[in-house]
Design an enzyme around this catalytic site. Structure first.
Site, PDB file in Angstrom:
ATOM      1  N   ASP A  24       0.813  -1.127   0.022  1.00  0.00           N
ATOM      2  CA  ASP A  24       0.147   0.006  -0.035  1.00  0.00           C
ATOM      3  C   ASP A  24       0.983   1.227  -0.226  1.00  0.00           C
ATOM      4  O   ASP A  24       1.428   1.523  -0.890  1.00  0.00           O
ATOM      5  CB  ASP A  24      -0.749  -0.279   1.190  1.00  0.00           C
ATOM      6  CG  ASP A  24      -1.684   1.014   1.300  1.00  0.00           C
ATOM      7  OD1 ASP A  24      -2.329   1.610   0.289  1.00  0.00           O
ATOM      8  OD2 ASP A  24      -2.075   1.365   2.598  1.00  0.00           O
ATOM      9  N   THR A  52       5.695  -0.468   5.468  1.00  0.00           N
ATOM     10  CA  THR A  52       5.869  -1.910   5.895  1.00  0.00           C
ATOM     11  C   THR A  52       7.080  -2.596   5.343  1.00  0.00           C
ATOM     12  O   THR A  52       7.927  -3.125   6.131  1.00  0.00           O
ATOM     13  CB  THR A  52       4.639  -2.544   5.930  1.00  0.00           C
ATOM     14  OG1 THR A  52       3.589  -2.056   6.691  1.00  0.00           O
ATOM     15  CG2 THR A  52       4.646  -4.021   6.902  1.00  0.00           C
ATOM     16  N   LEU A  53       6.645  -2.603   3.821  1.00  0.00           N
ATOM     17  CA  LEU A  53       7.794  -3.611   3.210  1.00  0.00           C
ATOM     18  C   LEU A  53       9.045  -2.938   3.216  1.00  0.00           C
ATOM     19  O   LEU A  53      10.286  -3.561   3.111  1.00  0.00           O
ATOM     20  CB  LEU A  53       7.200  -3.973   1.905  1.00  0.00           C
ATOM     21  CG  LEU A  53       6.359  -5.053   2.116  1.00  0.00           C
ATOM     22  CD1 LEU A  53       5.292  -5.106   1.008  1.00  0.00           C
ATOM     23  CD2 LEU A  53       6.926  -6.341   2.087  1.00  0.00           C
ATOM     24  N   ASP A  81      -8.023  -7.783   6.756  1.00  0.00           N
ATOM     25  CA  ASP A  81      -9.102  -7.604   7.728  1.00  0.00           C
ATOM     26  C   ASP A  81      -9.419  -5.993   7.473  1.00  0.00           C
ATOM     27  O   ASP A  81      -8.775  -5.134   7.521  1.00  0.00           O
ATOM     28  CB  ASP A  81      -8.720  -8.029   9.076  1.00  0.00           C
ATOM     29  CG  ASP A  81      -7.586  -7.041   9.580  1.00  0.00           C
ATOM     30  OD1 ASP A  81      -6.587  -6.757   8.830  1.00  0.00           O
ATOM     31  OD2 ASP A  81      -7.881  -6.680  10.756  1.00  0.00           O
TER      32      ASP A  81
END
Ligand code: IMP
Ligand code: MG
Length: 180
Positions: free
Chosen positions: A101, A105-106, A159
């Site tokens: 996104d 995070t990555l 989620d």
């Protein structure tokens, strides 16, 4: 608990299963000089990583899990928390996540694997929202299941505050606020 429109199927379980086989074959064929390690980012990647790892034809594959989090509801907090990876000296690592996104995070996970001594670090994601990248985020993944537009998706492990992860299709939540 917020009530929402029913999730609308967007990528079917059958299409996901077909694409995961292709991604697994690509990982099986990828060069390695040391142990091949899949580092799967929890919780979102749990379904994708389980299917992907079983599509990799390498009896010596090492599969490890680490928790990463940055989302609250439908928006990224901008703060990524990531459990430290294991010792990865000489390993050829595939970081696996549900979705790319903002890329924060990555970017953090790749840097952590490099710092842990990996010989190579590549990234495989089930979904990519290319229009959502932020400065400092990982610009692109080495392997992508499906490019998708900027919509909040759930199912296949993804989620909304713990809901909808179990849905077999990737679905769009029409009632959700747009990602911030
Ligand atoms: P990034 O650091 O902004 O690239 O965010 C990656 C993480 O945010 C993913 O691992 C997901 O857990 C979560 N995420 C991003 N977009 C979505 C979405 O549309 N639905 C559910 N989770 C999402
Ligand atoms: Mg995640």
């Amino acid at each position: 608990m917020q009530s929402l429109m029913p999730p609308r199927p967007f990528i079917s379980a059958a299409d996901l299963a077909r694409r995961v086989q292709e991604l697994g074959a690509a990982i099986s064929a990828s060069p390695r000089t040391g142990p091949r390690v899949i580092l799967a980012l929890m919780d979102g990647a749990f379904v994708f990583a389980a299917d992907l790892a079983r599509a990799v034809n390498d009896p010596e594959l090492v599969l490890v899990f680490r928790r990463a989090s940055s989302y609250r509801g439908t928006s990224s907090t901008g703060q990524v928390s990531l459990e430290a990876p294991p010792e990865l000296a000489g390993a050829d690592v595939w970081v696996v996540d549900d979705i790319l996104d903002t890329g924060r995070t990555l970017a953090k996970a790749v840097a952590a694997c490099q710092a842990a001594g990996a010989a190579s670090v590549r990234v495989c994601v089930c979904l990519d929202k290319p229009s959502c990248r932020e400065p400092g985020g990982l610009p692109h993944a080495d392997l992508v299941g499906f490019d998708i537009p900027n919509a909040f998706v759930v199912g296949y492990g993804l989620d909304l505050d713990g809901r909808f992860r179990h849905l077999p299709d990737v679905c769009v939540l029409d009632g959700a606020a747009p990602p911030g």
